[in-house]
Design an enzyme around this catalytic site. Structure first.
Site, PDB file in Angstrom:
ATOM      1  N   GLU A 107       1.024  -1.279  -0.102  1.00  0.00           N
ATOM      2  CA  GLU A 107       0.372  -0.052   0.162  1.00  0.00           C
ATOM      3  C   GLU A 107       0.439   1.333   0.047  1.00  0.00           C
ATOM      4  O   GLU A 107      -0.001   1.756  -0.425  1.00  0.00           O
ATOM      5  CB  GLU A 107      -0.731  -0.392   1.347  1.00  0.00           C
ATOM      6  N   ASP A 131       0.116  -9.223   3.819  1.00  0.00           N
ATOM      7  CA  ASP A 131      -1.126  -8.746   4.289  1.00  0.00           C
ATOM      8  C   ASP A 131      -2.834  -9.254   3.363  1.00  0.00           C
ATOM      9  O   ASP A 131      -3.690  -9.291   3.782  1.00  0.00           O
ATOM     10  CB  ASP A 131      -1.081  -7.097   4.527  1.00  0.00           C
ATOM     11  N   ARG A 175      -0.812  -6.633   9.461  1.00  0.00           N
ATOM     12  CA  ARG A 175      -0.647  -4.835  10.346  1.00  0.00           C
ATOM     13  C   ARG A 175      -2.647  -5.136  10.526  1.00  0.00           C
ATOM     14  O   ARG A 175      -3.257  -6.452  11.388  1.00  0.00           O
ATOM     15  CB  ARG A 175      -0.906  -4.435   9.220  1.00  0.00           C
TER      16      ARG A 175
HETATM   17  O1  F6P Z   1       3.199  -5.347   5.565  1.00  0.00           O
HETATM   18  C1  F6P Z   1       3.870  -6.425   5.481  1.00  0.00           C
HETATM   19  C2  F6P Z   1       4.313  -7.086   6.704  1.00  0.00           C
HETATM   20  O2  F6P Z   1       4.997  -7.830   6.871  1.00  0.00           O
HETATM   21  C3  F6P Z   1       3.192  -6.703   8.032  1.00  0.00           C
HETATM   22  O3  F6P Z   1       2.606  -7.887   8.519  1.00  0.00           O
HETATM   23  C4  F6P Z   1       4.404  -6.317   9.301  1.00  0.00           C
HETATM   24  O4  F6P Z   1       3.394  -5.678  10.492  1.00  0.00           O
HETATM   25  C5  F6P Z   1       4.976  -6.019   9.099  1.00  0.00           C
HETATM   26  O5  F6P Z   1       5.393  -5.742   7.300  1.00  0.00           O
HETATM   27  C6  F6P Z   1       6.518  -6.242   9.253  1.00  0.00           C
HETATM   28  O6  F6P Z   1       7.121  -5.091   9.349  1.00  0.00           O
HETATM   29  P1  F6P Z   1       8.885  -5.146   9.124  1.00  0.00           P
HETATM   30  O7  F6P Z   1       9.251  -6.419   8.002  1.00  0.00           O
HETATM   31  O8  F6P Z   1       9.618  -4.012   8.862  1.00  0.00           O
HETATM   32  O9  F6P Z   1       9.166  -5.372  10.959  1.00  0.00           O
END
Ligand code: F6P
Length: 325
Positions: A107, A131, A175
């Site tokens: 997004e 997601d 998320r």
């Molecule tokens: O948007 C993908 C995602 O894996 C979400 O499900 C999760 O909240 C976030 O990214 C985790 O982000 P990062 O890899 O920056 O910890």
């Protein structure tokens, strides 16, 4: 006559998702088959701001079809929302002779593509995020593989949960969107699903787990979306304090959901979206996302995509509840 070949830039951006590599491959090979050149942008929008570019030929994308992650690397770039950074990015694109841009990401990344399109860049988006919270597509790249990873993990947890008569609280990513949790509830036969879209109390969860125990179940599986109103550790403690029949254990699946070899469905989706994005860009389309609608790949305006988020399907949420009995 201007005989310059069309040159498109391609990047992956935001959180990675399995299927990004086959999508890059589809973009590169479709472009070359259409007599266009491709420049790979490293590190997502950060690489666009910094001018981290490399030409991509057909051989550069050989052997990546089955690999998780992204050969172009990816970053989350907050500063890309700043106008000054966008100006630098456009300047770099112009210096490199880029005529258009394909952004593969979630997004936030699609918002970046939309912002560039608003400044005259020919930009198209391809939805990629485990997601499945992107408006305008039934499935984003990465979702199916993540679902299969979750299913495999929960199947294994159920084995040990049954042996010990335990309740397992399993946290899935997503998320603010409960898509993965709801689908996991159905395909893994969970006793309960907690999602951000439907707040529930600890007492309601305790009641459901206790009822499962009283019905003679050997285990209880509760899928907790990371954005759910109750935090998983608090829930586990509360359930143990309330004595619901089963003792609880917590498993946070975490980033394991983002890795792994893309499934057959994923590779097919990546091929279809990647191919269509290049065809659309070469046909002069801009400020659009390619998305799966029904069985077809369609173009959806990025303005529409970025104006709203997709939520979990309530029909499937109810189905998960009914099938848990
Ligand atoms: O948007 C993908 C995602 O894996 C979400 O499900 C999760 O909240 C976030 O990214 C985790 O982000 P990062 O890899 O920056 O910890």
């Amino acid at each position: 006559m201007n005989d310059k070949r069309f040159t498109l830039g391609v990047m992956t951006s935001g959180g990675d998702s399995p299927g990004m590599n086959p999508c890059i491959r589809a973009v590169v090979r479709t472009a070359h088959a259409s007599n266009a050149d491709v420049i790979g942008i490293l590190d997502g929008f950060e690489g666009l701001i910094n001018g981290q570019f490399q030409p991509l030929g057909n051989r550069d994308v050989g052997g990546i079809l089955q690999r998780g992650g992204t050969i172009l690397q990816t970053r989350r770039s907050q500063r890309f929302l700043e106008k000054g950074c966008q100006r630098e990015a456009i300047r770099n694109m112009n210096s490199a002779g880029m005529d258009g841009l394909i952004v593969i990401g979630g997004e936030g990344s699609l918002k970046g593509a939309h912002a560039l399109a608003g400044q005259g860049v020919k930009a198209l988006g391809i939805p990629a995020s485990i997601d499945n919270d992107i408006w305008g597509t039934n499935m984003a790249i990465g979702v199916d593989t993540a679902m299969n990873t979750i299913m495999d993990a929960v199947d294994k947890l159920r084995d040990t949960a049954s042996s010990h008569s335990r309740a397992f609280l399993v946290e899935t990513m997503g998320r603010g969107c409960g898509y993965l949790a709801v689908m996991a509830g159905i395909v893994c036969g969970a006793e309960m699903v907690l999602i951000p879209e439907v707040p529930v109390s600890v007492e309601e969860v305790a009641k459901a787990v206790n009822e499962a125990y009283m019905r003679g179940k050997k285990h209880a599986i509760i899928i907790v979306a990371e954005g759910a109103s109750i935090k998983i550790a608090d829930l586990a403690k509360a359930l143990d304090d309330m004595d619901v029949g089963f003792m609880t254990r917590v498993t946070i699946l975490g980033h394991i959901q983002r890795g792994g070899s893309p499934t057959a469905f994923e590779r097919m989706l990546a091929a279809r979206l990647g191919t269509r994005a290049v065809e659309a860009l070469l046909a002069g389309e801009t400020d659009m996302m390619v998305g799966l609608q029904g069985r077809d790949v369609e173009l959806i305006p990025l303005a529409e995509v970025t104006a709203q988020a997709r939520q979990a399907n309530m029909e499937y949420y109810e189905m998960a509840r009914r099938l848990a009995l």
